[in-house]
Design an enzyme around this catalytic site. Structure first.
Site, mmCIF file in Angstrom:
data_model
loop_
_atom_site.group_PDB
_atom_site.id
_atom_site.type_symbol
_atom_site.label_atom_id
_atom_site.label_comp_id
_atom_site.label_asym_id
_atom_site.label_seq_id
_atom_site.Cartn_x
_atom_site.Cartn_y
_atom_site.Cartn_z
ATOM 1 N N HIS A 32 -8.326 -0.613 5.532
ATOM 2 C CA HIS A 32 -8.749 -1.873 6.163
ATOM 3 C C HIS A 32 -9.258 -2.815 5.078
ATOM 4 O O HIS A 32 -10.047 -2.407 4.217
ATOM 5 C CB HIS A 32 -9.837 -1.608 7.208
ATOM 6 C CG HIS A 32 -10.246 -2.858 7.913
ATOM 7 N ND1 HIS A 32 -9.488 -3.416 8.930
ATOM 8 C CD2 HIS A 32 -11.289 -3.703 7.718
ATOM 9 C CE1 HIS A 32 -10.070 -4.534 9.337
ATOM 10 N NE2 HIS A 32 -11.161 -4.735 8.613
ATOM 11 N N LEU A 40 -2.475 2.682 18.060
ATOM 12 C CA LEU A 40 -1.967 4.038 18.250
ATOM 13 C C LEU A 40 -2.279 4.555 19.648
ATOM 14 O O LEU A 40 -3.378 4.340 20.160
ATOM 15 C CB LEU A 40 -2.622 4.993 17.239
ATOM 16 C CG LEU A 40 -2.302 4.778 15.759
ATOM 17 C CD1 LEU A 40 -2.945 5.889 14.940
ATOM 18 C CD2 LEU A 40 -0.813 4.721 15.505
ATOM 19 N N ASN A 82 0.832 -1.217 0.000
ATOM 20 C CA ASN A 82 0.000 0.000 0.000
ATOM 21 C C ASN A 82 0.861 1.260 0.000
ATOM 22 O O ASN A 82 0.508 2.257 -0.627
ATOM 23 C CB ASN A 82 -0.970 -0.006 1.190
ATOM 24 C CG ASN A 82 -2.178 -0.880 0.906
ATOM 25 O OD1 ASN A 82 -3.038 -0.510 0.110
ATOM 26 N ND2 ASN A 82 -2.228 -2.043 1.521
HETATM 27 C C1 GAR Z 1 -3.228 -4.780 3.895
HETATM 28 O O1 GAR Z 1 -4.090 -5.769 3.374
HETATM 29 C C2 GAR Z 1 -3.989 -3.846 4.816
HETATM 30 O O2 GAR Z 1 -5.299 -3.592 4.382
HETATM 31 C C3 GAR Z 1 -3.994 -4.645 6.085
HETATM 32 O O3 GAR Z 1 -2.696 -5.202 6.151
HETATM 33 C C4 GAR Z 1 -2.183 -5.401 4.823
HETATM 34 C C5 GAR Z 1 -0.834 -4.727 4.712
HETATM 35 O O4 GAR Z 1 -0.228 -4.986 3.479
HETATM 36 N N1 GAR Z 1 -4.294 -3.803 7.221
HETATM 37 C C6 GAR Z 1 -5.019 -4.204 8.262
HETATM 38 O O5 GAR Z 1 -5.439 -5.342 8.383
HETATM 39 C C7 GAR Z 1 -5.281 -3.141 9.319
HETATM 40 N N2 GAR Z 1 -6.306 -3.566 10.222
HETATM 41 P P1 GAR Z 1 0.959 -4.075 2.892
HETATM 42 O O6 GAR Z 1 2.027 -3.974 3.971
HETATM 43 O O7 GAR Z 1 1.448 -4.840 1.699
HETATM 44 O O8 GAR Z 1 0.398 -2.720 2.526
#
Ligand code: GAR
Length: 209
Positions: free
Chosen positions: A110, A94, A14
């Protein structure tokens, strides 16, 4: 120019989506000034370094207590001149003082359509496992402002993704990232950077100046 600090804990896809969108002009009026990781081995740090972005590792367990952690985080954010904090796969809760100091200036991605499959314990692959367990046919992703609750802040953007009969948590996670997360997170940053998002009665209003 909106100065963004991105908080990461893992792979950083992301974060990469935001870096790419700034580079190719899908995000305007914004730059990433700093990436803070909760882990020193997060691949996200390499992505930031490759893009020439300053990085810091701040680990909760290195802080004496939650207040000390809060002070370290706030100091880093202030030092960087942060206008907007983006949680991009950030897995540390946080501290409250940080949420107060950056009211409606922290956003999170999310991997579900909030209010489904969110709240305490719902993060990463677990979200997709639960969606498959429940047998929903549609899931997706949500970008929202962060308030004191868990995944309860005003929703900015959502995008639906269809679940396929052959999906595993891993294939579903990948499709939700590709079809939803990597699109709506940069889009939300661009909307905020261009003054198009306001909050009223715990809801966002999108558009306008
Ligand atoms: C993503 O799928 C994000 O939506 C999720 O963790 C992953 C991180 O991937 N976040 C959560 O679950 C927050 N509650 P990335 O490090 O490749 O961006």
């Amino acid at each position: 120019m909106l100065n963004i600090t991105v908080l990461v804990s893992g792979g950083g896809t992301n974060l990469q989506a935001i870096i790419d969108a700034v580079k190719d002009g899908r995000i305007t009026n914004a730059k990433i000034g700093l990436v803070i990781s909760s882990r020193s081995d997060a691949y996200a740090l390499e992505r930031a370094e490759k893009a020439g972005i300053a990085t810091k590792v701040i680990r909760r367990r290195d802080a004496a207590d939650i207040k000390d952690y809060e002070e370290k985080m706030l100091e880093a954010l202030r030092e960087a001149g942060t206008d907007l904090v983006v949680l991009a796969g950030f897995m540390t809760v946080l501290p409250e003082g940080m949420i107060n100091a950056f009211e409606n200036r922290i956003i999170n991605i999310h991997p579900s359509l909030i209010p489904s499959f969110c709240g305490k314990g719902y993060y990463g692959l677990k979200v997709h496992e639960e969606a498959l367990k429940r047998g929903v046919k549609i899931t997706g992703a949500t970008v929202h402002f962060v308030d004191k609750g868990c995944d309860t802040g005003p929703i900015i953007l959502q995008k639906a993704v269809e679940i396929e009969p052959s999906d595993t948590p891993e294939t579903l996670q990948k499709r939700v990232m590709e079809q939803a997360e990597w699109k709506i997170l940069p889009k939300a940053v661009d909307l905020i950077a261009n003054g198009k998002v306001s909050v009223k009665d715990n809801k966002t209003v999108i558009g306008g100046e």
